[in-house]
Design a protein around this motif. Structure first.
Motif, PDB file in Angstrom:
ATOM      1  N   GLN A  12       5.939  33.762   8.087  1.00  7.61           N
ATOM      2  CA  GLN A  12       7.134  34.510   8.746  1.00  7.61           C
ATOM      3  C   GLN A  12       8.582  33.850   8.246  1.00  7.61           C
ATOM      4  O   GLN A  12       9.658  34.444   7.883  1.00  7.61           O
ATOM      5  CB  GLN A  12       6.996  34.208  10.114  1.00  7.61           C
ATOM      6  CG  GLN A  12       8.322  35.109  10.707  1.00  7.61           C
ATOM      7  CD  GLN A  12       8.155  36.590  10.633  1.00  7.61           C
ATOM      8  OE1 GLN A  12       7.120  37.255  10.596  1.00  7.61           O
ATOM      9  NE2 GLN A  12       9.233  36.866  10.201  1.00  7.61           N
ATOM     10  N   SER A  29       5.735  39.598   5.303  1.00  9.52           N
ATOM     11  CA  SER A  29       5.582  40.010   6.862  1.00  9.52           C
ATOM     12  C   SER A  29       3.989  40.491   6.967  1.00  9.52           C
ATOM     13  O   SER A  29       3.493  40.249   8.045  1.00  9.52           O
ATOM     14  CB  SER A  29       6.437  41.205   6.904  1.00  9.52           C
ATOM     15  OG  SER A  29       7.730  40.682   6.853  1.00  9.52           O
ATOM     16  N   SER A  30       3.474  40.879   5.943  1.00  8.89           N
ATOM     17  CA  SER A  30       2.032  41.444   6.194  1.00  8.89           C
ATOM     18  C   SER A  30       1.222  40.079   6.530  1.00  8.89           C
ATOM     19  O   SER A  30       0.223  40.225   7.390  1.00  8.89           O
ATOM     20  CB  SER A  30       1.591  42.118   4.984  1.00  8.89           C
ATOM     21  OG  SER A  30       2.336  43.285   4.767  1.00  8.89           O
ATOM     22  N   ILE A  33       1.916  38.598  10.006  1.00  7.59           N
ATOM     23  CA  ILE A  33       1.383  39.556  11.247  1.00  7.59           C
ATOM     24  C   ILE A  33      -0.276  39.552  11.073  1.00  7.59           C
ATOM     25  O   ILE A  33      -0.786  39.318  12.094  1.00  7.59           O
ATOM     26  CB  ILE A  33       1.815  41.090  10.982  1.00  7.59           C
ATOM     27  CG1 ILE A  33       3.197  41.024  11.238  1.00  7.59           C
ATOM     28  CG2 ILE A  33       0.780  41.961  11.819  1.00  7.59           C
ATOM     29  CD1 ILE A  33       3.901  42.431  10.766  1.00  7.59           C
ATOM     30  N   THR A  34      -0.693  39.621  10.002  1.00 10.86           N
ATOM     31  CA  THR A  34      -2.187  39.624   9.795  1.00 10.86           C
ATOM     32  C   THR A  34      -2.815  38.184  10.374  1.00 10.86           C
ATOM     33  O   THR A  34      -3.746  37.979  11.142  1.00 10.86           O
ATOM     34  CB  THR A  34      -2.727  39.683   8.678  1.00 10.86           C
ATOM     35  OG1 THR A  34      -2.240  41.051   7.905  1.00 10.86           O
ATOM     36  CG2 THR A  34      -4.192  39.550   8.272  1.00 10.86           C
ATOM     37  N   THR A  37      -2.788  37.698  14.106  1.00 14.15           N
ATOM     38  CA  THR A  37      -3.662  38.635  14.884  1.00 14.15           C
ATOM     39  C   THR A  37      -4.978  38.782  14.538  1.00 14.15           C
ATOM     40  O   THR A  37      -5.846  39.600  15.070  1.00 14.15           O
ATOM     41  CB  THR A  37      -2.837  40.246  14.679  1.00 14.15           C
ATOM     42  OG1 THR A  37      -3.179  40.677  13.502  1.00 14.15           O
ATOM     43  CG2 THR A  37      -1.576  40.390  15.205  1.00 14.15           C
TER      44      THR A  37
END
Length: 70
Positions: A12, A29-30, A33-34, A37
């Protein structure tokens, strides 16, 4: 070894520093987020295989590999 949330925070920071709309921003960003989560590194890696377009996927996988090796 760092856990997913530690790696997500690092990704991030890279996303925040990259120009909006750039491949680097999209990739970081990918990855962030991955990692935030998914349960573990293996699940995150498998999930990143589904990122599109191809150039973002390749950049995301390279970043993921770099961060997870640290």
């Amino acid at each position: 070894m760092k856990d997913n949330l530690d790696l997500a925070a690092s990704a991030q920071q890279l996303a925040d520093a990259a120009p909006t709309g750039s491949i680097d921003h999209a990739a970081a960003s990918s990855v962030a987020i991955t990692l935030a989560t998914t349960r573990d590194i293996a699940a995150a890696r498998k999930t990143l295989d589904g990122v599109s377009p191809e150039e973002v996927r390749q950049a995301a996988l390279a970043l993921f590999d770099r961060l997870s090796a640290e």
